[in-house]
Scaffold this active site. Structure first.
Site, mmCIF file in Angstrom:
data_model
loop_
_atom_site.group_PDB
_atom_site.id
_atom_site.type_symbol
_atom_site.label_atom_id
_atom_site.label_comp_id
_atom_site.label_asym_id
_atom_site.label_seq_id
_atom_site.Cartn_x
_atom_site.Cartn_y
_atom_site.Cartn_z
ATOM 1 N N ASP A 232 -4.491 10.630 -6.372
ATOM 2 C CA ASP A 232 -4.179 9.837 -5.186
ATOM 3 C C ASP A 232 -4.805 10.543 -3.976
ATOM 4 O OD1 ASP A 232 -2.538 8.723 -7.170
ATOM 5 O OD2 ASP A 232 -0.956 8.233 -5.738
ATOM 6 N N LYS B 70 -0.822 -0.285 -5.103
ATOM 7 C CA LYS B 70 0.357 0.581 -5.136
ATOM 8 C C LYS B 70 1.014 0.624 -3.764
ATOM 9 C CE LYS B 70 1.856 5.363 -6.025
ATOM 10 N NZ LYS B 70 1.450 6.715 -6.505
ATOM 11 N N LYS C 122 -3.721 1.900 -2.088
ATOM 12 C CA LYS C 122 -2.315 2.270 -1.930
ATOM 13 C C LYS C 122 -1.955 2.266 -0.451
ATOM 14 C CE LYS C 122 0.567 6.420 -2.737
ATOM 15 N NZ LYS C 122 0.579 7.767 -3.364
#
Length: 328
Positions: A165, A264, A228
């Site tokens: 991430d 996400k 995300k």
């Protein structure tokens, strides 16, 4: 790596081709707009327009568990805490409840930790099939020297992280420097190699929904496997208007390129009812393929505890105290 070779790779849990990215199309980026009032009106209808009950609700809540990136990102993380979190990831709901629900074998989508905890998490999850995700690139601010951010990705991949991430440089979005954002994202994608890369936009710091939409598109053009919302450390994290903006960018990207990118939402999603709203949004806007772990994740930890309480209520008819469902 050539574009053709990258296109043949697949994500760890996926059967569809990995997003290879594309050449930056500044005309497409400039054409992207976001009707804020319309997006907010649509988002405001979501919590009240659809409700699932009884067995259907329990089934969707079990689905939500399978989509959670169970996360600990605290300065006082220890090997013991991560081991306990990984044990919870393997068995996210009490065995007696899963037996009653007919859902034995249920696990979360991934465990997300800082780099220092990747090794302990990989060892604790060995044989489970649950991937380890590492936050990287100077998380959460993303302001460390760029060569160190790239090196951090490599270290986490070498330690066994299957998902990375990364955080983007918000200044590139705020100044409209889309070439710089594209180049940064593409280099981070390359550094991840076979690891699945999620681009964190930190949407609460991007100013406008138009910026969110354009940043989403540029990151996908540069090869992001997921986009995300947040690090979870911003003042404003995942919201429904931001989510609607980002998933419509995903829909447009697939329509134009044929490649699917995951989504996400992270930060602030702590209630079972919120998970149901997000799942209904994904199904309405993108369809059932985006209700699977290879294309949708919740960045959360406390969410799991509330879902487990709701499942116990479904089985027994009684609500239990939170301490009956510890995280580790």
């Amino acid at each position: 790596m050539t574009t053709g070779a990258r296109a043949m790779q697949v994500l760890p849990q996926a059967g569809h081709p990995r997003n290879p990215g594309m050449t930056l199309d500044l005309d497409w980026v400039a054409a992207v707009q976001a009707n804020t009032s319309a997006i907010e009106r649509r988002a405001a209808t979501l919590p009240g327009r659809r409700s699932v009950k009884k067995d259907h609700q329990a089934a969707w809540l079990c689905k939500a568990i399978s989509l959670i990136d169970l996360t600990t990102l605290s300065g006082d993380d220890t090997t013991g805490r991560v081991q306990r979190l990984c044990a919870k990831a393997r068995a996210p709901v009490r065995a007696d409840l899963l037996d009653r629900l007919g859902m034995t074998g249920l696990t979360v989508g991934a465990v997300c930790v800082y780099h220092e905890m990747v090794g302990p998490a990989v060892r604790a999850l060995e044989g489970s099939g649950i991937p380890v995700a590492a936050v990287s690139t100077g998380f959460p601010a993303g302001l460390s020297p760029f060569h160190l951010r790239i090196a951090e990705i490599g270290e986490s991949v070498a330690a066994g992280a299957q998902e990375i991430d990364i955080v983007i440089s918000r200044r590139h979005v705020l100044t409209g420097n889309w070439q710089a954002l594209y180049d940064e994202m593409a280099e981070m994608r390359a550094a991840c190699g076979a690891a699945h890369v999620k681009a964190i936009l930190a949407t609460g710091e991007l100013g406008t929904l138009r910026n969110v939409a354009r940043a989403s598109l540029v990151c996908m053009m540069a090869g992001a496997d997921f986009i995300k919302t947040s690090t979870g450390k911003e003042g404003v994290n995942a919201t429904l208007p931001v989510s609607l903006t980002m998933i419509r960018a995903i829909r447009d990207y697939e329509a134009r390129t044929g490649f699917r990118v995951g989504y996400k939402p992270a930060g602030g999603i702590s209630k079972a009812k919120d998970a149901l709203v997000y799942l209904s949004l994904m199904r309405d806007e993108l369809g059932l393929p985006w209700c699977q772990p290879d294309l949708f994740r919740f960045g959360a930890s406390s969410l799991l505890g509330d879902i487990e309480r709701q499942l116990e209520h479904h089985v027994s008819g009684n609500y239990s105290a939170g301490n009956r469902h510890p995280m580790g």
